[in-house]
Design a protein around this motif. Structure first.
Motif, PDB file in Angstrom:
ATOM      1  N   PHE A  24       0.824  -1.212   0.000  1.00  0.00           N
ATOM      2  CA  PHE A  24       0.000   0.000   0.000  1.00  0.00           C
ATOM      3  C   PHE A  24       0.860   1.264   0.000  1.00  0.00           C
ATOM      4  CE2 PHE A  24      -2.819   3.118   2.191  1.00  0.00           C
ATOM      5  CZ  PHE A  24      -3.746   3.229   1.171  1.00  0.00           C
ATOM      6  N   SER A  25       1.986   1.224   0.699  1.00  0.00           N
ATOM      7  CA  SER A  25       2.867   2.396   0.742  1.00  0.00           C
ATOM      8  C   SER A  25       3.362   2.775  -0.654  1.00  0.00           C
ATOM      9  CB  SER A  25       4.050   2.156   1.680  1.00  0.00           C
ATOM     10  OG  SER A  25       4.826   1.051   1.247  1.00  0.00           O
ATOM     11  N   ASN A  26       3.598   1.789  -1.508  1.00  0.00           N
ATOM     12  CA  ASN A  26       4.012   2.077  -2.888  1.00  0.00           C
ATOM     13  C   ASN A  26       2.893   2.778  -3.657  1.00  0.00           C
ATOM     14  OD1 ASN A  26       6.368   0.793  -2.230  1.00  0.00           O
ATOM     15  ND2 ASN A  26       6.172  -0.838  -3.743  1.00  0.00           N
ATOM     16  N   GLY A  32       1.286  10.084  -5.315  1.00  0.00           N
ATOM     17  CA  GLY A  32       1.764  11.413  -4.939  1.00  0.00           C
ATOM     18  C   GLY A  32       1.115  11.977  -3.690  1.00  0.00           C
ATOM     19  N   VAL A  33       0.685  11.094  -2.785  1.00  0.00           N
ATOM     20  CA  VAL A  33       0.070  11.551  -1.538  1.00  0.00           C
ATOM     21  C   VAL A  33       1.098  12.414  -0.789  1.00  0.00           C
ATOM     22  CG1 VAL A  33      -0.906  10.835   0.675  1.00  0.00           C
ATOM     23  CG2 VAL A  33      -1.437   9.542  -1.400  1.00  0.00           C
ATOM     24  N   PRO A  34       0.709  13.637  -0.435  1.00  0.00           N
ATOM     25  CA  PRO A  34       1.654  14.559   0.199  1.00  0.00           C
ATOM     26  C   PRO A  34       1.888  14.250   1.681  1.00  0.00           C
ATOM     27  CG  PRO A  34      -0.471  15.632  -0.035  1.00  0.00           C
ATOM     28  CD  PRO A  34      -0.589  14.277  -0.683  1.00  0.00           C
ATOM     29  N   PHE A  40       4.833   6.889   5.163  1.00  0.00           N
ATOM     30  CA  PHE A  40       4.251   5.964   4.188  1.00  0.00           C
ATOM     31  C   PHE A  40       4.120   4.550   4.730  1.00  0.00           C
ATOM     32  CE2 PHE A  40       5.568   9.217   1.044  1.00  0.00           C
ATOM     33  CZ  PHE A  40       4.333   9.405   0.449  1.00  0.00           C
ATOM     34  N   SER A  41       5.095   4.072   5.461  1.00  0.00           N
ATOM     35  CA  SER A  41       5.035   2.698   5.969  1.00  0.00           C
ATOM     36  C   SER A  41       4.056   2.553   7.137  1.00  0.00           C
ATOM     37  CB  SER A  41       6.427   2.230   6.399  1.00  0.00           C
ATOM     38  OG  SER A  41       6.893   3.027   7.466  1.00  0.00           O
TER      39      SER A  41
END
Length: 98
Positions: A24-26, A32-34, A40-41
């Motif tokens: 999901f982090s990828n 481009g989630v800011p 992210f992880s």
């Protein structure tokens, strides 16, 4: 216009399957989630992006506003809806787009 041959079609299909299995982090990075890289992880599903703990404890007001604008953008909402429909992990837990 050239038609897909069987080999090219199989290759594209395999790429879709591979993309579907990405963490999901990828997906968040790819969209481009800011968010700061370190977050992210920690995000496991789309709903986590609007979590009060993340927004108030970790992000500055400027970052919170940027994230909220991103989440609420009509194109992002449409894309998330599609990702839910094709069962991409992390997007399927979101009830907002039903």
């Amino acid at each position: 216009m050239a038609m897909f041959n069987a080999i090219k079609g199989k290759s594209i299909y395999q790429q879709f399957l591979s993309a579907q299995k990405q963490p999901f982090s990828n997906w968040l990075k790819g969209l481009g989630v800011p968010l700061p890289e370190k977050l992210f992880s920690k995000i496991t599903c789309w709903d986590d992006l609007s979590s009060k703990e993340i927004n108030s404890d970790i992000l500055s007001r400027k970052q919170q506003k940027k994230l909220a604008q991103f989440i609420e953008h009509k194109d992002v909402k449409q894309l998330v809806k599609i990702l839910r429909q094709i069962n991409i992990n992390g997007f399927t837990n979101d009830n907002q787009f039903k």
